[in-house]
Motif scaffolding. Sequence first.
Motif, PDB file in Angstrom:
ATOM      1  N   UNK A 151       1.017  -1.345   0.023  1.00  0.00           N
ATOM      2  CA  UNK A 151       0.312   0.049  -0.061  1.00  0.00           C
ATOM      3  C   UNK A 151       0.843   1.051  -0.093  1.00  0.00           C
ATOM      4  N   UNK A 152       0.422   2.358  -0.615  1.00  0.00           N
ATOM      5  CA  UNK A 152       1.197   3.544  -0.759  1.00  0.00           C
ATOM      6  C   UNK A 152       1.214   4.040   0.748  1.00  0.00           C
ATOM      7  N   UNK A 153       0.627   3.779   1.754  1.00  0.00           N
ATOM      8  CA  UNK A 153       0.744   4.341   3.018  1.00  0.00           C
ATOM      9  C   UNK A 153       2.030   4.312   3.774  1.00  0.00           C
ATOM     10  N   UNK A 154       2.842   3.416   2.809  1.00  0.00           N
ATOM     11  CA  UNK A 154       4.270   3.158   3.723  1.00  0.00           C
ATOM     12  C   UNK A 154       5.371   3.616   3.053  1.00  0.00           C
ATOM     13  N   UNK A 155       5.055   5.097   2.866  1.00  0.00           N
ATOM     14  CA  UNK A 155       6.197   5.785   2.096  1.00  0.00           C
ATOM     15  C   UNK A 155       6.877   6.491   3.326  1.00  0.00           C
ATOM     16  N   UNK A 156       8.190   6.594   3.172  1.00  0.00           N
ATOM     17  CA  UNK A 156       8.928   7.543   4.095  1.00  0.00           C
ATOM     18  C   UNK A 156       9.071   8.728   3.540  1.00  0.00           C
ATOM     19  N   UNK A 157       8.332   9.746   4.218  1.00  0.00           N
ATOM     20  CA  UNK A 157       8.006  11.194   3.848  1.00  0.00           C
ATOM     21  C   UNK A 157       7.800  11.966   5.307  1.00  0.00           C
ATOM     22  N   UNK A 158       7.833  13.252   4.976  1.00  0.00           N
ATOM     23  CA  UNK A 158       7.591  14.193   6.218  1.00  0.00           C
ATOM     24  C   UNK A 158       6.224  13.987   6.783  1.00  0.00           C
ATOM     25  N   UNK A 159       5.250  13.726   6.030  1.00  0.00           N
ATOM     26  CA  UNK A 159       3.736  13.692   6.263  1.00  0.00           C
ATOM     27  C   UNK A 159       3.240  12.111   6.949  1.00  0.00           C
ATOM     28  N   UNK A 160       4.192  11.155   6.949  1.00  0.00           N
ATOM     29  CA  UNK A 160       3.481  10.005   7.266  1.00  0.00           C
ATOM     30  C   UNK A 160       3.749   9.659   8.650  1.00  0.00           C
ATOM     31  N   UNK A 161       2.673   9.576   9.432  1.00  0.00           N
ATOM     32  CA  UNK A 161       2.736   9.276  10.709  1.00  0.00           C
ATOM     33  C   UNK A 161       2.583   7.869  11.009  1.00  0.00           C
ATOM     34  N   UNK A 162       2.420   7.074  10.142  1.00  0.00           N
ATOM     35  CA  UNK A 162       2.115   5.610  10.456  1.00  0.00           C
ATOM     36  C   UNK A 162       3.385   5.167  11.322  1.00  0.00           C
ATOM     37  N   UNK A 163       3.258   4.141  12.301  1.00  0.00           N
ATOM     38  CA  UNK A 163       4.252   3.668  13.159  1.00  0.00           C
ATOM     39  C   UNK A 163       4.892   2.305  12.405  1.00  0.00           C
ATOM     40  N   UNK A 164       5.972   2.650  12.555  1.00  0.00           N
ATOM     41  CA  UNK A 164       7.061   1.407  12.271  1.00  0.00           C
ATOM     42  C   UNK A 164       6.909   0.330  12.847  1.00  0.00           C
ATOM     43  N   UNK A 165       6.650  -1.057  12.650  1.00  0.00           N
ATOM     44  CA  UNK A 165       6.459  -2.061  13.304  1.00  0.00           C
ATOM     45  C   UNK A 165       7.598  -3.283  12.989  1.00  0.00           C
ATOM     46  N   UNK A 166       7.588  -4.083  13.948  1.00  0.00           N
ATOM     47  CA  UNK A 166       8.775  -5.237  13.768  1.00  0.00           C
ATOM     48  C   UNK A 166       8.280  -5.813  12.634  1.00  0.00           C
ATOM     49  N   UNK A 167       9.246  -6.407  11.517  1.00  0.00           N
ATOM     50  CA  UNK A 167       8.988  -6.994  10.545  1.00  0.00           C
ATOM     51  C   UNK A 167       8.638  -6.315   9.123  1.00  0.00           C
ATOM     52  N   UNK A 168       8.408  -4.835   9.186  1.00  0.00           N
ATOM     53  CA  UNK A 168       8.518  -4.308   7.874  1.00  0.00           C
ATOM     54  C   UNK A 168       9.698  -4.125   7.294  1.00  0.00           C
ATOM     55  N   UNK A 169       9.763  -3.942   6.015  1.00  0.00           N
ATOM     56  CA  UNK A 169      10.840  -4.057   5.239  1.00  0.00           C
ATOM     57  C   UNK A 169      10.640  -2.699   4.336  1.00  0.00           C
ATOM     58  N   UNK A 170      11.838  -1.895   4.251  1.00  0.00           N
ATOM     59  CA  UNK A 170      11.847  -0.813   3.451  1.00  0.00           C
ATOM     60  C   UNK A 170      12.991  -0.838   2.718  1.00  0.00           C
ATOM     61  N   UNK A 171      12.668  -0.218   1.245  1.00  0.00           N
ATOM     62  CA  UNK A 171      13.725   0.280   0.362  1.00  0.00           C
ATOM     63  C   UNK A 171      13.981   1.652   0.371  1.00  0.00           C
TER      64      UNK A 171
END
Length: 199
Positions: free
Chosen positions: A174-194
Motif C-alpha cells: 500500500x502507498x501508505x508506507x512511504x517514508x516522507x515528512x507527512x507519514x505518521x504511521x508507526x514502524x512495526x517489527x517485520x516491516x521492510x523498506x527500500x
Amino acid sequence: MPINSGTTSSPIYEPHSFLYVFDVDVIAQARDLDEKLRRNEEVGPLVGVLVAVKDNICTAEMSSTTGSGVLKGYTPLYDTTAVRKIKELGGIVVGKTNLDEFGMGSTTKGFAFQSKAYKVLLKAQEAAISKLKSGNKLSVAYQAAVSVVEKDALELAGNLTKTAGTGIGLEYRESGLKLNAKNDRIFKQGMVFNVSLGF
C-alpha cells in the motif's frame, strides 16, 4: 566557471555545465580552419561553430565518463559517428557537458563528480535507516535524512527527494508506507523498506 587555458581534457571537479574542456585542441583546430579559409580551400557549413557534446558520447582524445566516477580517466580511441561528422563539416568540439550518472535522470543534479553531494546522501541514508525502529513514526526516518542534508549541505536541501523510500513485501504494498515528512504511521517489527534518496 573558471577554465584553465592550455589544459587538455581537464576535469572540473565542481562541475556545472561542462565536465571537460578541450581548449588546446580547439585552438589548433581553429588555426587550421583559418588557414584553410586564407587559402580559399573548401570548408564545411559548420566551419568555426563551437559544439559541446554530452559526456555519454565518445570522443577520441577526450575523456568520456558518462558522468560517472566508475569511468573516470576513460578515453575512447574513436569519435562516434555524430562527432566525426561534426568535425568533417568544420565544427569544433570544445568539451563534454554534464549529465546525471550514466544518463539515468533528467535534472543533472545527481552526477558522480559532485562527491560532496554523494557523501551527504550516503550519510542521510544511514540516518534514515537508523530511525526505522519499532514504535517510531515513518516521518521520523525521513526527517533524520533531511536533518543531515540541512546540516552538511544546506544548499542542496531543497533538491532532496520528497520520499525517501517505500515499504516492500506482499503485505506492505500500500502507498501508505512511504517514508516522507507527512507519514505518521508507526514502524512495526517485520516491516521492510527500500530506502532511496537523491537530489
